[in-house]
Design an enzyme around this catalytic site. Sequence first.
Site, mmCIF file in Angstrom:
data_model
loop_
_atom_site.group_PDB
_atom_site.id
_atom_site.type_symbol
_atom_site.label_atom_id
_atom_site.label_comp_id
_atom_site.label_asym_id
_atom_site.label_seq_id
_atom_site.Cartn_x
_atom_site.Cartn_y
_atom_site.Cartn_z
ATOM 1 N N PRO A 146 -0.718 5.400 4.130
ATOM 2 C CG PRO A 146 0.306 7.606 4.969
ATOM 3 C CD PRO A 146 -0.276 6.789 3.842
ATOM 4 N N GLY A 147 -2.665 5.684 6.335
ATOM 5 C CA GLY A 147 -3.856 5.388 7.268
ATOM 6 C C GLY A 147 -3.982 3.960 7.111
ATOM 7 C CG ASP A 201 -11.927 7.698 8.287
ATOM 8 O OD1 ASP A 201 -12.739 6.674 7.653
ATOM 9 O OD2 ASP A 201 -10.976 7.213 8.612
ATOM 10 C CG ASP A 226 -9.601 -1.784 -4.324
ATOM 11 O OD1 ASP A 226 -8.888 -0.841 -4.322
ATOM 12 O OD2 ASP A 226 -10.724 -1.388 -4.988
ATOM 13 C CB THR A 265 -0.880 0.018 1.135
ATOM 14 O OG1 THR A 265 -1.764 1.175 1.039
ATOM 15 C CG2 THR A 265 -0.311 0.061 2.413
HETATM 16 P P1 IMP Z 1 -8.703 2.461 -2.255
HETATM 17 O O1 IMP Z 1 -8.840 1.000 -1.465
HETATM 18 O O2 IMP Z 1 -7.253 2.946 -1.910
HETATM 19 O O3 IMP Z 1 -8.815 2.233 -3.690
HETATM 20 O O4 IMP Z 1 -9.365 3.083 -1.506
HETATM 21 C C1 IMP Z 1 -10.490 3.976 -1.998
HETATM 22 C C2 IMP Z 1 -10.793 5.386 -1.436
HETATM 23 O O5 IMP Z 1 -11.676 5.205 -0.540
HETATM 24 C C3 IMP Z 1 -9.585 6.184 -1.214
HETATM 25 O O6 IMP Z 1 -9.722 7.628 -1.643
HETATM 26 C C4 IMP Z 1 -9.487 6.000 0.384
HETATM 27 O O7 IMP Z 1 -8.926 7.089 1.015
HETATM 28 C C5 IMP Z 1 -10.845 5.770 0.613
HETATM 29 N N1 IMP Z 1 -10.985 4.892 1.903
HETATM 30 C C6 IMP Z 1 -10.676 3.654 1.972
HETATM 31 N N2 IMP Z 1 -10.789 3.232 3.070
HETATM 32 C C7 IMP Z 1 -11.470 4.321 4.018
HETATM 33 C C8 IMP Z 1 -11.744 4.163 5.204
HETATM 34 O O8 IMP Z 1 -11.640 3.506 6.060
HETATM 35 N N3 IMP Z 1 -12.126 5.424 5.728
HETATM 36 C C9 IMP Z 1 -12.310 6.487 4.827
HETATM 37 N N4 IMP Z 1 -11.802 6.575 3.540
HETATM 38 C C10 IMP Z 1 -11.478 5.325 2.978
#
Ligand code: IMP
Length: 189
Positions: free
Chosen positions: A10-11, A141, A64, A7
């Site tokens: 960092p979150g 979030d 994902d 990944t």
């Molecule tokens: P991906 O899994 O990196 O493709 O994430 C899809 C989008 O959803 C990205 O813009 C992430 O920042 C957002 N996202 C994924 N997981 C979370 C979460 O737990 N909270 C808030 N936004 C999320």
Amino acid sequence: MDVTLVTTNPGKLREVREILAPFHAAVSALRRKLPEPQTSSLREVARSKLEAVSEVPGWVLVEDSGLFIRSLGGFPGVYSAYIYGIWGLDPLLELLRDRPRDAVFRTVAGLRYGTRTWYRLGECRGTIARSRRGTGGFGFDPIFVPEGKRRTFGEMTAAEKASVSHRARAMRSVGKLLVRETRSRARPD
Ligand code: IMP
């Protein structure tokens, strides 16, 4: 056991580390931006991410995630990263001004060891807040209120978010699988 999470977020890394710690999994990050194919399935995206790092040895984990808003036909869904990148949060709030606000966050975790792969889904139902609240977490979030709660993920501590989140549900299932698989590998025939 050691697990490599692929990944650049960092979150996600912080969350996955904390969620898998009770399962005695030490998570290190491989910071590689992986291609996300145009597909309507999180699982398909997870599968192609795993394929893109086929040379990485040991336990390899990808995930994902997407935010699916019911009144928008599941949008942004698998396009969440793209939409978040070009819009941020405000246009989504504007779009929802007069529409029902229920939504679901989904994560598909993909795990590989050698030639074996496993996929685990985690979901968290909730609603989209009227305005952004809180500075914790990442991505959507500040605008997502999980079912049964009043605060957004952005207003919660990491532990509170992990008690209900889509990612925590998928990753706890991964944690159980890791424990089971490593035990069965350690057992003499
Ligand atoms: P991906 O899994 O990196 O493709 O994430 C899809 C989008 O959803 C990205 O813009 C992430 O920042 C957002 N996202 C994924 N997981 C979370 C979460 O737990 N909270 C808030 N936004 C999320």
